[in-house]
Each structure stands twice: as structure tokens, then as C-alpha cells.
Design an enzyme around this catalytic site. Structure first.
Site, PDB file in Angstrom:
ATOM      1  N   ARG A 180      -7.701   6.479  -6.613  1.00 25.88           N
ATOM      2  CA  ARG A 180      -8.302   7.317  -5.573  1.00 25.88           C
ATOM      3  C   ARG A 180      -9.122   8.425  -6.187  1.00 25.88           C
ATOM      4  O   ARG A 180      -8.836   8.907  -7.279  1.00 25.88           O
ATOM      5  CB  ARG A 180      -7.216   7.903  -4.671  1.00 25.88           C
ATOM      6  CG  ARG A 180      -6.596   6.810  -3.824  1.00 25.88           C
ATOM      7  CD  ARG A 180      -5.764   7.317  -2.693  1.00 25.88           C
ATOM      8  NE  ARG A 180      -4.931   6.224  -2.211  1.00 25.88           N
ATOM      9  CZ  ARG A 180      -3.900   6.370  -1.401  1.00 25.88           C
ATOM     10  NH1 ARG A 180      -3.591   7.568  -0.950  1.00 25.88           N
ATOM     11  NH2 ARG A 180      -3.196   5.326  -1.018  1.00 25.88           N
ATOM     12  N   HIS A 208      -5.174   1.097  -2.245  1.00 24.99           N
ATOM     13  CA  HIS A 208      -3.776   0.749  -1.992  1.00 24.99           C
ATOM     14  C   HIS A 208      -3.601  -0.749  -2.276  1.00 24.99           C
ATOM     15  O   HIS A 208      -4.593  -1.455  -2.515  1.00 24.99           O
ATOM     16  CB  HIS A 208      -3.336   1.115  -0.564  1.00 24.99           C
ATOM     17  CG  HIS A 208      -4.237   0.605   0.528  1.00 24.99           C
ATOM     18  ND1 HIS A 208      -3.965   0.785   1.862  1.00 24.99           N
ATOM     19  CD2 HIS A 208      -5.407  -0.088   0.498  1.00 24.99           C
ATOM     20  CE1 HIS A 208      -4.912   0.239   2.595  1.00 24.99           C
ATOM     21  NE2 HIS A 208      -5.789  -0.289   1.800  1.00 24.99           N
ATOM     22  N   GLN A 267       1.519   1.203  -6.893  1.00 28.32           N
ATOM     23  CA  GLN A 267       2.151   0.995  -5.595  1.00 28.32           C
ATOM     24  C   GLN A 267       2.823  -0.366  -5.595  1.00 28.32           C
ATOM     25  O   GLN A 267       2.435  -1.261  -6.352  1.00 28.32           O
ATOM     26  CB  GLN A 267       1.103   0.967  -4.468  1.00 28.32           C
ATOM     27  CG  GLN A 267       0.761   2.314  -3.891  1.00 28.32           C
ATOM     28  CD  GLN A 267      -0.070   2.182  -2.620  1.00 28.32           C
ATOM     29  OE1 GLN A 267      -0.509   1.094  -2.231  1.00 28.32           O
ATOM     30  NE2 GLN A 267      -0.307   3.305  -1.977  1.00 28.32           N
ATOM     31  N   VAL A 316      -0.417  -1.433  11.058  1.00 25.76           N
ATOM     32  CA  VAL A 316       0.909  -1.750  11.597  1.00 25.76           C
ATOM     33  C   VAL A 316       1.079  -1.142  12.981  1.00 25.76           C
ATOM     34  O   VAL A 316       0.450  -0.139  13.312  1.00 25.76           O
ATOM     35  CB  VAL A 316       2.042  -1.243  10.660  1.00 25.76           C
ATOM     36  CG1 VAL A 316       2.193  -2.144   9.445  1.00 25.76           C
ATOM     37  CG2 VAL A 316       1.834   0.203  10.265  1.00 25.76           C
ATOM     38  N   ALA A 336       5.658  -4.887   7.109  1.00 22.94           N
ATOM     39  CA  ALA A 336       4.988  -4.542   5.846  1.00 22.94           C
ATOM     40  C   ALA A 336       5.434  -3.148   5.429  1.00 22.94           C
ATOM     41  O   ALA A 336       5.813  -2.332   6.268  1.00 22.94           O
ATOM     42  CB  ALA A 336       3.474  -4.579   6.023  1.00 22.94           C
TER      43      ALA A 336
HETATM   44  N1  DAH Z   1      -1.157   1.370   2.131  1.00 25.00           N
HETATM   45  C1  DAH Z   1      -0.504   2.615   2.532  1.00 25.00           C
HETATM   46  C2  DAH Z   1      -0.983   3.759   1.658  1.00 25.00           C
HETATM   47  O1  DAH Z   1      -1.501   3.527   0.610  1.00 25.00           O
HETATM   48  C3  DAH Z   1       0.996   2.494   2.431  1.00 25.00           C
HETATM   49  C4  DAH Z   1       1.545   1.631   3.532  1.00 25.00           C
HETATM   50  C5  DAH Z   1       1.936   2.167   4.698  1.00 25.00           C
HETATM   51  C6  DAH Z   1       1.640   0.267   3.344  1.00 25.00           C
HETATM   52  C7  DAH Z   1       2.456   1.414   5.727  1.00 25.00           C
HETATM   53  C8  DAH Z   1       2.156  -0.535   4.363  1.00 25.00           C
HETATM   54  C9  DAH Z   1       2.564   0.069   5.556  1.00 25.00           C
HETATM   55  O2  DAH Z   1       2.274  -1.849   4.261  1.00 25.00           O
HETATM   56  O3  DAH Z   1       3.084  -0.712   6.534  1.00 25.00           O
HETATM   57  O4  DAH Z   1      -0.821   4.883   2.005  1.00 25.00           O
END
Ligand code: DAH
Length: 346
Positions: free
Chosen positions: A203, A177, A217, A260, A314
């Protein structure tokens, strides 16, 4: 010998002057530079000469050959130009014909969507920062509250790099991510930060219509004093309206992401059926578009931000997913299978 070369020079260049077509020019080339030409004979005959004579005559003969070649090239160019000018004059070439359009390439649909989304956040004051595709386990997981044995690591099926550290571990991976850039950016700056991070993620997936082993992303985050969930909501609802249309409604529901607290999942009302339920929204009237939340105090503490002073939000969204939703694309594998029939539609 030198005299002989002088004669050849005079004769050849004299002849060249009066030539005005390509076939005479070719005959001239054969006559003066060809295998049976006098100049070639001279060059061949050098072998039988004394060393001294060879040096003097050889240099002069080679010079003459270069001169002939250069003059020939000049004349060719001039004759060709004259022929074209004549063809235009007599109407054999019609310069008023429309030109042939060059085939233009275009940006990949993912890139187009990536830029469209980035532009929305840029106008809201976010800065764009990119990060490495190859990441350390620390940034991808540990620093984001995902320790080695945490079950949340199951959510990110990882492609590990074949690199062994001194302690025998394999801490290098392809980022699963774009969230690790939260840590890298906060480590190197003091608040306020307001950043988006577009980038490719990887992934280890069994691919199907909704799973691909690489995809884009966009991560976004803002940290400052007095940032609240209301700021997150305002920012993301505005984003959804700009991307999916002014009339869109949006909702937050609780979700879990280790980095978070609280974490949310955001959905918009289905733009195909306006919320009454259809195939696109699986009959629910709502479409999930991203994950988000308030940056976890432990994450802030780890980068040296005091969570008593600073707060932040975020979010992370899938770029291909946004385009799939917007354009009704039902198979994510189309993006990276290089089928021009698909790509040309964008
Ligand atoms: N990194 C998470 C994913 O790849 C997505 C994500 C979710 C990013 C919540 C964030 C967040 O910053 O607050 O599934």
C-alpha cells in the site's frame, strides 16, 4: 628435439618420485616448469624451427608440460595428506577437539507466523493457494464490488504499475490485499472450495508504528451449499483459540467490506489483561484481529456461481499484526528494517 623431451621427462618424473615434502616440491616446480626450466627453453626455441618441426615438437612439448602439471598436482595432494596423517599421529592436530558450529540462519518472524497460521487452517481442511503480487485492477477492486468511483477504494491506497493499456488506462497494480484470489480461484473451480491465500500486500502508506507499505495477509474463504455465518464463526473462533490460547473469548461486530454481506469485524478479549482494560487493548478489553463476512451474492454471480444454490464466507487477516499482538511488538516497521537485534529474537 623429441629425444631431448624424452630425457627431460625421465629426469623430472624420476626426481618427483622421491620427494616427500612441500618445499622440495616447490623447488621441483621451479626447476621443471619455471621460467628458466629446460622445458620452457624448448617451448621458447620453437619459434626458430620449420613449420613441420614446430608442429611435432610443439605438440610433444605442450603435452609434457601438461603431464608435469598433472603429476605435480597429484604429488601435492599426496604430500599434504601424508603431512596431515603425520600431524594427527604425533598429536600436533587434535581431532577430538569440538568442531566450530556453523552459523545457522532462521526464518523471518513474518514467515514463522505465516506458517503457524496456515497450519491451523490446513488442519481444518483448507488448501493453500498463492497468487500474483502484481494484479489487475479488475481482480483487486471491480470484481470485489469496488467500482472505480466507489468511496471504498479510499480504503486501499494503491501503488499503480506504470503500464498503459490500449484504452489509455492503467489497470495494473501491486495488490493491496489478498482478496483478489477469491475471484481467481472461483473463476477456475466449481464449489466446494475451501482455500487460504497467504501473500504479500502493498500500500501507498505514510509509514508509522501501525502502517507499513508492505505486509503479509492471509485471505481465507469457503464456498459450498449450506454455508452460514455460524460456519464462519465456528471456524474463526477455533482459529483464535488455537493461535491465542484456549481461554480466549471472541466476538463479532458489524463492519463494512464491499465484497461481503453481512460484514463483520472479529475481536478477541485482551490476553494481556483478560478483558479488564490495558494499554494493549486501549482500555477496551478487546483486540480486533480480522475482517470477515459472507461472500456477497454479486461476487458469486460474477464468477458464475448461483447465489441461490451456493453461499460462502471469507476473511482476511494481517500476519504481522497477529505477531505484534502475540509478542507485544509495538512498531510494524521493525519487520522490514533488517535490524538483526530484532530479528534474532524470533
Ligand atoms: N481485504 C480486506 C483488507 O485488506 C480484509 C478482508 C475483510 C478480507 C473482510 C475479507 C473479508 O475476506 O471478508 O482490509
Amino acid at each position: 628435439m623429441i629425444d631431448r623431451l624424452g630425457e627431460l621427462r625421465e629426469q623430472a618424473l624420476g626426481e618427483l618420485e622421491s620427494i616427500d615434502n612441500l618445499s622440495d616440491l616447490e623447488a621441483w616446480r621451479v626447476r621443471h616448469l619455471g621460467r628458466k626450466s629446460a622445458l620452457t627453453q624448448v617451448l621458447r626455441g620453437l619459434a626458430g624451427l620449420s613449420l613441420e618441426e614446430k608442429r611435432a615438437s610443439g605438440a610433444a612439448a605442450n603435452e609434457l608440460r601438461s603431464l608435469f602439471e598433472a603429476q605435480l598436482a597429484l604429488k601435492q595432494e599426496a604430500v599434504r595428506e601424508a603431512e596431515i596423517a603425520q600431524a594427527i599421529e604425533t598429536g600436533r592436530i587434535d581431532v577430538t577437539l569440538p568442531g566450530r558450529a556453523p552459523t545457522l540462519g532462521r526464518l523471518h518472524p513474518s514467515t514463522q507466523m505465516l506458517r503457524q497460521i496456515s497450519d491451523i487452517f490446513i488442519t481444518m481442511g483448507f488448501e493453500v493457494i498463492e497468487g500474483p503480487d502484481v494484479e489487475w485492477e479488475y481482480y483487486c477492486f471491480d470484481a470485489l464490488n469496488i467500482p472505480p468511483d466507489h468511496p471504498a477504494r479510499d480504503m486501499w491506497d494503491t501503488l499503480w504499475i506504470d503500464f498503459e493499456a490500449e484504452d489509455g488506462r492503467h489497470p495494473m497494480l501491486l495488490r493491496t490485499h489478498t482478496s483478489p484470489m477469491q475471484i481467481r480461484v472461483m473463476e477456475s473451480r466449481r464449489p466446494p472450495v475451501r482455500v487460504i491465500v497467504p501473500g504479500m500486500c502493498y500500500r501507498y502508506e505514510a509509514t508509522d508504528a501501525t502502517h507499513e507499505s508492505m505486509f503479509y495477509q492471509i485471505e481465507g474463504f469457503a464456498v459450498d451449499t449450506n454455508i452460514t455465518l455460524a460456519d464462519l464463526k465456528g471456524t474463526l473462533f477455533e482459529f483464535a483459540k488455537r493461535l491465542f490460547g484456549k481461554e480466549r473469548k471472541a466476538r463479532f461486530r458489524c463492519d463494512y467490506f464491499p465484497f461481503v454481506e453481512p460484514g463483520v469485524e472479529m475481536a478477541i478479549d485482551c490476553f494481556l489483561c483478560n478483558g479488564s482494560g490495558c494499554q494493549l487493548c486501549s482500555g477496551t478489553g478487546w483486540i480486533e484481529i480480522l475482517g470477515a463476512g459472507m461472500v456477497h451474492p454479486d461476487v458469486l454471480r460474477r464468477v458464475g456461481y448461483d447465489p441461490e444454490v451456493y453461499t460462502g464466507f471469507a476473511f482476511g487477516l494481517g500476519v504481522e499484526r497477529m505477531l505484534m499482538l502475540k509478542r507485544g511488538i509495538d512498531d510494524i516497521r521493525l519487520f522490514y528494517s533488517n535490524d538483526l537485534r530484532f530479528l534474532r529474537q524470533f
